[in-house]
Scaffold this motif. Structure first.
Motif, mmCIF file in Angstrom:
data_model
loop_
_atom_site.group_PDB
_atom_site.id
_atom_site.type_symbol
_atom_site.label_atom_id
_atom_site.label_comp_id
_atom_site.label_asym_id
_atom_site.label_seq_id
_atom_site.Cartn_x
_atom_site.Cartn_y
_atom_site.Cartn_z
ATOM 1 N N ALA A 195 3.022 8.848 8.668
ATOM 2 C CA ALA A 195 3.266 7.422 8.388
ATOM 3 C C ALA A 195 3.362 7.163 6.884
ATOM 4 O O ALA A 195 4.085 6.273 6.437
ATOM 5 C CB ALA A 195 2.137 6.595 9.000
ATOM 6 N N PHE A 196 2.637 7.907 6.057
ATOM 7 C CA PHE A 196 2.554 7.690 4.609
ATOM 8 C C PHE A 196 2.424 6.195 4.266
ATOM 9 O O PHE A 196 3.291 5.620 3.606
ATOM 10 C CB PHE A 196 3.757 8.307 3.875
ATOM 11 C CG PHE A 196 3.392 9.592 3.163
ATOM 12 C CD1 PHE A 196 2.605 9.564 2.023
ATOM 13 C CD2 PHE A 196 3.806 10.816 3.644
ATOM 14 C CE1 PHE A 196 2.249 10.753 1.377
ATOM 15 C CE2 PHE A 196 3.456 12.006 3.006
ATOM 16 C CZ PHE A 196 2.677 11.972 1.866
ATOM 17 N N ASP A 197 1.318 5.610 4.701
ATOM 18 C CA ASP A 197 1.068 4.188 4.418
ATOM 19 C C ASP A 197 0.906 3.997 2.899
ATOM 20 O O ASP A 197 -0.031 4.508 2.293
ATOM 21 C CB ASP A 197 -0.213 3.766 5.145
ATOM 22 C CG ASP A 197 -0.535 2.307 4.906
ATOM 23 O OD1 ASP A 197 -0.153 1.489 5.740
ATOM 24 O OD2 ASP A 197 -1.156 1.994 3.858
ATOM 25 N N LEU A 198 1.853 3.251 2.310
ATOM 26 C CA LEU A 198 1.889 3.186 0.848
ATOM 27 C C LEU A 198 0.709 2.427 0.252
ATOM 28 O O LEU A 198 0.288 2.683 -0.870
ATOM 29 C CB LEU A 198 3.204 2.575 0.362
ATOM 30 C CG LEU A 198 4.446 3.464 0.489
ATOM 31 C CD1 LEU A 198 5.643 2.822 -0.186
ATOM 32 C CD2 LEU A 198 4.227 4.863 -0.099
ATOM 33 N N GLN A 199 0.153 1.484 1.048
ATOM 34 C CA GLN A 199 -0.997 0.739 0.541
ATOM 35 C C GLN A 199 -2.223 1.663 0.443
ATOM 36 O O GLN A 199 -2.929 1.675 -0.567
ATOM 37 C CB GLN A 199 -1.303 -0.424 1.467
ATOM 38 C CG GLN A 199 -1.974 -1.547 0.731
ATOM 39 C CD GLN A 199 -1.947 -2.816 1.565
ATOM 40 O OE1 GLN A 199 -1.117 -2.970 2.470
ATOM 41 N NE2 GLN A 199 -2.866 -3.703 1.280
ATOM 42 N N GLN A 200 -2.426 2.423 1.519
ATOM 43 C CA GLN A 200 -3.549 3.370 1.514
ATOM 44 C C GLN A 200 -3.321 4.447 0.441
ATOM 45 O O GLN A 200 -4.242 4.826 -0.285
ATOM 46 C CB GLN A 200 -3.656 4.015 2.898
ATOM 47 C CG GLN A 200 -5.028 4.593 3.195
ATOM 48 C CD GLN A 200 -4.998 5.408 4.498
ATOM 49 O OE1 GLN A 200 -4.108 5.228 5.342
ATOM 50 N NE2 GLN A 200 -5.966 6.288 4.647
ATOM 51 N N LEU A 201 -2.080 4.865 0.351
ATOM 52 C CA LEU A 201 -1.757 5.892 -0.641
ATOM 53 C C LEU A 201 -2.047 5.385 -2.051
ATOM 54 O O LEU A 201 -2.570 6.121 -2.896
ATOM 55 C CB LEU A 201 -0.283 6.302 -0.524
ATOM 56 C CG LEU A 201 0.147 7.419 -1.459
ATOM 57 C CD1 LEU A 201 -0.457 8.756 -1.029
ATOM 58 C CD2 LEU A 201 1.670 7.545 -1.505
ATOM 59 N N ALA A 202 -1.726 4.105 -2.305
ATOM 60 C CA ALA A 202 -1.917 3.538 -3.649
ATOM 61 C C ALA A 202 -3.387 3.632 -4.063
ATOM 62 O O ALA A 202 -3.700 3.950 -5.221
ATOM 63 C CB ALA A 202 -1.434 2.096 -3.690
ATOM 64 N N GLU A 203 -4.303 3.377 -3.114
ATOM 65 C CA GLU A 203 -5.739 3.457 -3.446
ATOM 66 C C GLU A 203 -6.144 4.897 -3.757
ATOM 67 O O GLU A 203 -6.862 5.171 -4.715
ATOM 68 C CB GLU A 203 -6.590 2.948 -2.273
ATOM 69 C CG GLU A 203 -6.579 1.435 -2.167
ATOM 70 C CD GLU A 203 -6.946 0.947 -0.777
ATOM 71 O OE1 GLU A 203 -7.761 1.618 -0.110
ATOM 72 O OE2 GLU A 203 -6.405 -0.094 -0.364
ATOM 73 N N MET A 204 -5.659 5.821 -2.927
ATOM 74 C CA MET A 204 -6.013 7.224 -3.139
ATOM 75 C C MET A 204 -5.409 7.744 -4.449
ATOM 76 O O MET A 204 -5.987 8.552 -5.150
ATOM 77 C CB MET A 204 -5.519 8.080 -1.964
ATOM 78 C CG MET A 204 -6.156 7.660 -0.650
ATOM 79 S SD MET A 204 -5.748 8.667 0.783
ATOM 80 C CE MET A 204 -4.153 9.239 0.592
#
Ligand code: GLY
Length: 348
Positions: A195-204
């Motif tokens: 899925a590569f959720d960009l919001q979650q990715l941004a935090e990580m």
């Protein structure tokens, strides 16, 4: 000088603030063929860029060379850039490396801002002040350490990045999590990479970049602890160079395979926990697939490692781990151990 890294979802405002801090007399934007269309078109109406001059170079690492660099210097000179001019590097690591070097050397140094548009450049190449070009067949052979004034990171650019390039950058995030003690690894290994959720990715991503920043602040010129960032890269660079002559692979894929080999060496030589290695290796194998090497390639791979610029006294230099966040720099391994690590990559 500490580099300012800005994470934003208000790109125009953050960029215009970063430009204003430099008080430039002229603004230049460096892009490659891809980012000139896909990214600069979204920015050229910005008030802060209304008199900016776009410089375009051909994309791909094979163009991170003297010809592209000369084009940037020539354009800056022709457009009467001064010491107070500003260069904004808009692109992946190729653009931030080459643009950083062009800026660091033009009239003995003008300000530059990095706007990384790939995950790899956001997490690694665009941050930390390494600049340069490939030369004489060797990667990043000519360059200087020179931090950009600011790095503006907005994950909106990742919306159109393909899955392989997302995974390529993600490998450097795995590396940061392994060399840090902050618990980031568990989150990274459970992230849904389909899925590569960009919001979650941004935090990580923010956490990941902070790991790199803290290391670079302590050792900007890679004399000691910055070598931690080379974890996975001794094998990784040899895989990348080996693949270059056959079927090129993305840098982060090479690093992911390098992490597998160097985790193996960390277990047998430094007592790194087997369970953590196993979970990380499973994640890498599931996401990055296999590297098509056979035991007939081992000597060539080890030979490539012998030419690595990180070597000291002609000995292949590794960064290994005793545990998460417990880094041992300047380590060596025998050829038999390296071959075992390659067996482990192939057979797990
Ligand atoms: N890419 C590793 C470093 O910036 O040191």
């Amino acid at each position: 000088m500490k580099q300012q890294v800005v994470f934003t979802h208000q790109f125009e405002q953050s960029l215009s603030e970063a430009i204003a801090k430099c008080s430039p007399d002229k603004v230049f934007v460096l892009a490659d063929d891809n980012t000139a269309c896909a990214c600069y078109n979204r920015m050229k109406g910005f008030e802060s860029l209304k008199s900016a001059h776009l410089i375009t170079i051909p994309s791909s690492d094979s163009n991170k060379n003297l010809a592209s660099l000369t084009h940037v210097w020539t354009t800056l000179q022709a457009e009467k850039a001064s010491r107070r001019s500003l260069l904004i590097n808009l692109g992946g690591g190729m653009v931030t490396d080459l643009g950083g070097f062009a800026a660091a050397t033009f009239k003995r140094g003008i300000n530059f801002i990095n706007v990384p548009t790939t995950l790899l450049a956001m997490v690694d190449a665009g941050v930390g002040g390494k600049t340069g070009i490939n030369f004489g067949g060797l990667k990043n052979e000519i360059g200087v350490f020179c931090p950009s004034k600011s790095v503006i990171i907005d994950t909106m650019w990742l919306q159109t990045l393909d899955h392989e390039n997302l995974l390529s950058g993600y490998a450097e995030m795995l590396k940061h999590a392994l060399i840090a003690e902050n618990g980031a690894l568990a989150t990274l290994l459970t992230f849904d990479t389909d899925a590569f959720d960009l919001q979650q990715l941004a935090e990580m991503l923010k956490e990941s970049v902070e790991i790199k920043e803290k290391i670079v602040e302590q050792d900007p010129h890679e004399k000691h602890i910055r070598k931690a960032l080379n974890f996975g890269h001794t094998f990784g660079h040899s895989f990348e160079a080996w693949a270059m002559k056959r079927k090129p692979i993305l840098h982060g894929y090479a690093v992911a395979y390098g992490i597998v080999c160097e985790l193996y060496l960390s277990v047998i030589k430094q007592g790194f926990p087997t369970e953590t290695m196993r979970k990380t290796v499973n994640f890498i194998k599931a996401n990055y697939g296999e590297l098509a090497i056979s035991c007939n390639d081992y000597d060539a791979l080890i030979d490539l490692m012998k030419h690595d610029k990180k070597n000291v006294n002609n000995t292949i230099n590794f960064t290994l781990l005793q545990d998460l966040g417990k880094v041992s720099i300047n380590q060596t391994a025998t050829e038999d151990e390296m071959k075992e690590a390659l067996d482990f990559l192939r057979e797990g």
